[in-house]
Scaffold this motif. Structure first.
Motif, PDB file in Angstrom:
ATOM      1  N   ASP A 277       0.842  -1.228  -0.149  1.00  0.00           N
ATOM      2  CA  ASP A 277      -0.060   0.127  -0.025  1.00  0.00           C
ATOM      3  C   ASP A 277       0.741   1.274   0.016  1.00  0.00           C
ATOM      4  N   ILE A 278       1.765   1.330   1.061  1.00  0.00           N
ATOM      5  CA  ILE A 278       2.853   2.426   1.150  1.00  0.00           C
ATOM      6  C   ILE A 278       3.568   2.651  -0.329  1.00  0.00           C
ATOM      7  N   ASN A 279       4.059   1.633  -0.596  1.00  0.00           N
ATOM      8  CA  ASN A 279       4.758   1.764  -1.816  1.00  0.00           C
ATOM      9  C   ASN A 279       4.055   2.206  -3.287  1.00  0.00           C
ATOM     10  N   LEU A 280       2.900   1.749  -3.288  1.00  0.00           N
ATOM     11  CA  LEU A 280       2.043   2.190  -4.478  1.00  0.00           C
ATOM     12  C   LEU A 280       1.775   3.467  -4.233  1.00  0.00           C
ATOM     13  N   GLN A 281       1.223   4.033  -2.967  1.00  0.00           N
ATOM     14  CA  GLN A 281       0.988   5.349  -2.980  1.00  0.00           C
ATOM     15  C   GLN A 281       2.191   6.201  -3.128  1.00  0.00           C
ATOM     16  N   ASN A 282       3.292   5.784  -2.778  1.00  0.00           N
ATOM     17  CA  ASN A 282       4.477   6.736  -3.232  1.00  0.00           C
ATOM     18  C   ASN A 282       4.642   6.764  -4.602  1.00  0.00           C
ATOM     19  N   ALA A 283       4.222   5.835  -5.406  1.00  0.00           N
ATOM     20  CA  ALA A 283       4.456   5.977  -6.683  1.00  0.00           C
ATOM     21  C   ALA A 283       3.384   6.760  -7.373  1.00  0.00           C
ATOM     22  N   GLY A 284       2.405   7.191  -6.665  1.00  0.00           N
ATOM     23  CA  GLY A 284       1.334   8.175  -7.122  1.00  0.00           C
ATOM     24  C   GLY A 284      -0.043   7.438  -7.373  1.00  0.00           C
ATOM     25  N   TYR A 285       0.079   5.812  -7.145  1.00  0.00           N
ATOM     26  CA  TYR A 285      -1.250   5.490  -7.201  1.00  0.00           C
ATOM     27  C   TYR A 285      -2.295   5.650  -6.321  1.00  0.00           C
ATOM     28  N   GLU A 286      -3.430   5.705  -6.586  1.00  0.00           N
ATOM     29  CA  GLU A 286      -4.673   5.724  -5.475  1.00  0.00           C
ATOM     30  C   GLU A 286      -5.048   4.377  -5.068  1.00  0.00           C
ATOM     31  N   VAL A 287      -5.011   3.867  -3.996  1.00  0.00           N
ATOM     32  CA  VAL A 287      -5.065   2.496  -3.467  1.00  0.00           C
ATOM     33  C   VAL A 287      -5.982   2.238  -2.692  1.00  0.00           C
ATOM     34  N   LEU A 288      -7.096   1.343  -3.157  1.00  0.00           N
ATOM     35  CA  LEU A 288      -8.084   0.558  -2.199  1.00  0.00           C
ATOM     36  C   LEU A 288      -7.465  -0.551  -1.545  1.00  0.00           C
ATOM     37  N   VAL A 289      -7.449  -0.612  -0.228  1.00  0.00           N
ATOM     38  CA  VAL A 289      -7.149  -1.866   0.470  1.00  0.00           C
ATOM     39  C   VAL A 289      -8.347  -2.600   1.069  1.00  0.00           C
ATOM     40  N   PHE A 290      -8.953  -3.555   0.262  1.00  0.00           N
ATOM     41  CA  PHE A 290     -10.332  -4.361   0.505  1.00  0.00           C
ATOM     42  C   PHE A 290      -9.798  -5.370   1.539  1.00  0.00           C
ATOM     43  N   ILE A 291      -9.966  -5.300   2.802  1.00  0.00           N
ATOM     44  CA  ILE A 291      -9.881  -6.172   3.870  1.00  0.00           C
ATOM     45  C   ILE A 291     -11.226  -7.095   4.141  1.00  0.00           C
ATOM     46  N   ALA A 292     -11.104  -8.300   4.090  1.00  0.00           N
ATOM     47  CA  ALA A 292     -12.401  -8.942   4.142  1.00  0.00           C
ATOM     48  C   ALA A 292     -12.488  -9.533   5.792  1.00  0.00           C
ATOM     49  N   SER A 293     -13.842 -10.049   6.144  1.00  0.00           N
ATOM     50  CA  SER A 293     -14.103 -10.468   7.203  1.00  0.00           C
ATOM     51  C   SER A 293     -13.875 -11.967   7.183  1.00  0.00           C
ATOM     52  N   LYS A 294     -13.574 -12.590   8.167  1.00  0.00           N
ATOM     53  CA  LYS A 294     -13.496 -14.180   8.177  1.00  0.00           C
ATOM     54  C   LYS A 294     -14.640 -14.833   7.756  1.00  0.00           C
ATOM     55  N   GLU A 295     -16.126 -14.417   8.033  1.00  0.00           N
ATOM     56  CA  GLU A 295     -17.000 -14.688   7.803  1.00  0.00           C
ATOM     57  C   GLU A 295     -17.357 -14.584   6.281  1.00  0.00           C
ATOM     58  N   GLU A 296     -16.802 -13.477   5.617  1.00  0.00           N
ATOM     59  CA  GLU A 296     -17.014 -13.536   4.182  1.00  0.00           C
ATOM     60  C   GLU A 296     -16.190 -14.416   3.538  1.00  0.00           C
ATOM     61  N   ASP A 297     -15.076 -14.857   3.827  1.00  0.00           N
ATOM     62  CA  ASP A 297     -14.336 -15.789   3.159  1.00  0.00           C
ATOM     63  C   ASP A 297     -14.568 -17.221   3.401  1.00  0.00           C
ATOM     64  N   GLU A 298     -15.179 -17.703   4.491  1.00  0.00           N
ATOM     65  CA  GLU A 298     -15.481 -18.992   4.864  1.00  0.00           C
ATOM     66  C   GLU A 298     -16.889 -19.534   4.619  1.00  0.00           C
ATOM     67  N   SER A 299     -17.546 -18.778   3.880  1.00  0.00           N
ATOM     68  CA  SER A 299     -19.181 -19.415   3.712  1.00  0.00           C
ATOM     69  C   SER A 299     -19.295 -19.413   2.082  1.00  0.00           C
ATOM     70  N   LYS A 300     -18.559 -20.241   1.407  1.00  0.00           N
ATOM     71  CA  LYS A 300     -18.530 -20.564   0.023  1.00  0.00           C
ATOM     72  C   LYS A 300     -18.653 -19.390  -0.723  1.00  0.00           C
ATOM     73  N   ILE A 301     -18.264 -18.173  -0.305  1.00  0.00           N
ATOM     74  CA  ILE A 301     -18.197 -16.956  -0.985  1.00  0.00           C
ATOM     75  C   ILE A 301     -17.458 -16.957  -2.305  1.00  0.00           C
ATOM     76  N   THR A 302     -16.169 -17.853  -2.634  1.00  0.00           N
ATOM     77  CA  THR A 302     -15.534 -18.092  -3.634  1.00  0.00           C
ATOM     78  C   THR A 302     -16.178 -18.778  -4.626  1.00  0.00           C
ATOM     79  N   CYS A 303     -15.802 -18.451  -5.913  1.00  0.00           N
ATOM     80  CA  CYS A 303     -16.326 -19.062  -7.044  1.00  0.00           C
ATOM     81  C   CYS A 303     -16.400 -20.573  -7.281  1.00  0.00           C
TER      82      CYS A 303
END
Length: 311
Positions: A277-303
């Motif tokens: 995140d820091i390195n990309l911002q220093n290069a001039g990029y806008e950065v979105l850091v999408f942090i998932a919850s444990k519940e999102e990842d463990e409920s067959k949410i993946t394809c």
């Protein structure tokens, strides 16, 4: 469209539905909101935004997938066969009918991002036009998003991408999205993860040449899993004025885990993404850091997980 199975998960519903060629998989879910997922802090499962504020429907564009990515379970469902126009439209309408009490939403996000590689299916473009005609103004904002791995063996890829971006800019007035799954700036790593089926970064940049997005910038998505993310490489091909970076966790699919592909540490917290995140911002990029919850990842949410567990 017949619902074969409706799986309730903490963020909404995963549906297995009967398409015209077999089983498809889709999501109709709520959203925590930017104040939770994008704050660069640990994400815990909390009350979702009302669907009248934001509603996310993610649909399959193919039955299975032929890309063979080393982190994805969908190829186990079968080879990629294009979903029909009927399939695409009715997945969204089926998701909407789950909640007849919701008459309108301020933001309806439609993601062409479940099973399949959407750029192989030109009907995606027709469906997006239909959504603009038939879902507005009942819903205040309809925001379709195409998520693509930029496949190498798609002779119509440039035509699809440029047509989509004209629709984003003109038909939707900027209220549409394009996400390119990049994951690494190292071509050797990309060749392995995408099974040799994705274009190189110079090839992607050549296809994208001349595109200037209206509204939100084009998203370069990186699922953080120890892969190289070098800002200097990105700057050669992707102008920060046109592109935004999105950092996400690598979801724990069976295929990813069997290949030891994972986000190090506690991916529900900020620190696995911080240095990138820091390195990309220093290069001039806008950065979105999408942090998932444990519940999102463990409920067959993946394809593919719902169909595979149902077979």
């Amino acid at each position: 469209m017949k619902i074969i199975q409706n799986i309730n998960v903490p963020t909404g519903n995963i549906l297995i539905v009967e398409g015209q060629k077999g089983k498809l998989e889709m999501l109709s879910i709520g959203d925590y909101g930017k104040d939770v997922n994008l704050t660069r802090q640990k994400v815990e499962h909390v009350k979702l935004l009302p669907l009248s504020e934001k509603w996310v429907i993610t649909i399959s564009t193919q039955y299975g997938c032929s890309m063979g990515c080393t982190f994805c379970d969908v190829p186990m469902v079968g080879a990629g066969k294009n979903a029909t126009f009927y399939d695409l439209i009715n997945q969204v309408l089926t998701g909407i009918t789950l909640h007849p009490e919701i008459k309108s939403t301020k933001r309806l996000n439609i993601h062409f991002a479940r099973m399949g590689e959407p750029t192989f299916n030109p009907t995606v473009l027709d469906a997006a036009k239909w959504f603009h005609t038939h879902l507005l103004p009942e819903h205040e904002v309809v925001h379709p998003v195409v998520s693509t791995m930029m496949p190498k063996r798609n002779e119509w890829l440039k035509l699809f991408i440029h047509t989509w971006m004209r629709m984003k800019n003109r038909l939707y007035g900027g209220n549409a999205g394009l996400q390119l799954s990049i994951n690494s700036t190292n071509e050797g790593e990309r060749n392995i993860m995408f099974n040799g089926n994705a274009l190189s970064l110079p090839e992607i940049a050549k296809i994208m040449d001349g595109i200037v997005p209206v509204g939100r910038k084009i998203t370069l998505n990186f699922a953080v899993a120890g892969y190289e993310i070098d800002p200097d490489v990105l700057l050669r091909y992707f102008n920060p004025e046109l592109y935004i970076i999105k950092l996400t966790p690598m979801h724990k699919t069976n295929t990813a885990e069997s290949n030891d592909i994972k986000t190090s540490g506690k991916y529900t917290e900020y620190y696995p993404y911080k240095e990138y995140d820091i390195n990309l911002q220093n290069a001039g990029y806008e950065v979105l850091v999408f942090i998932a919850s444990k519940e999102e990842d463990e409920s067959k949410i993946t394809c593919g997980n719902a169909i595979l567990s149902n077979i």
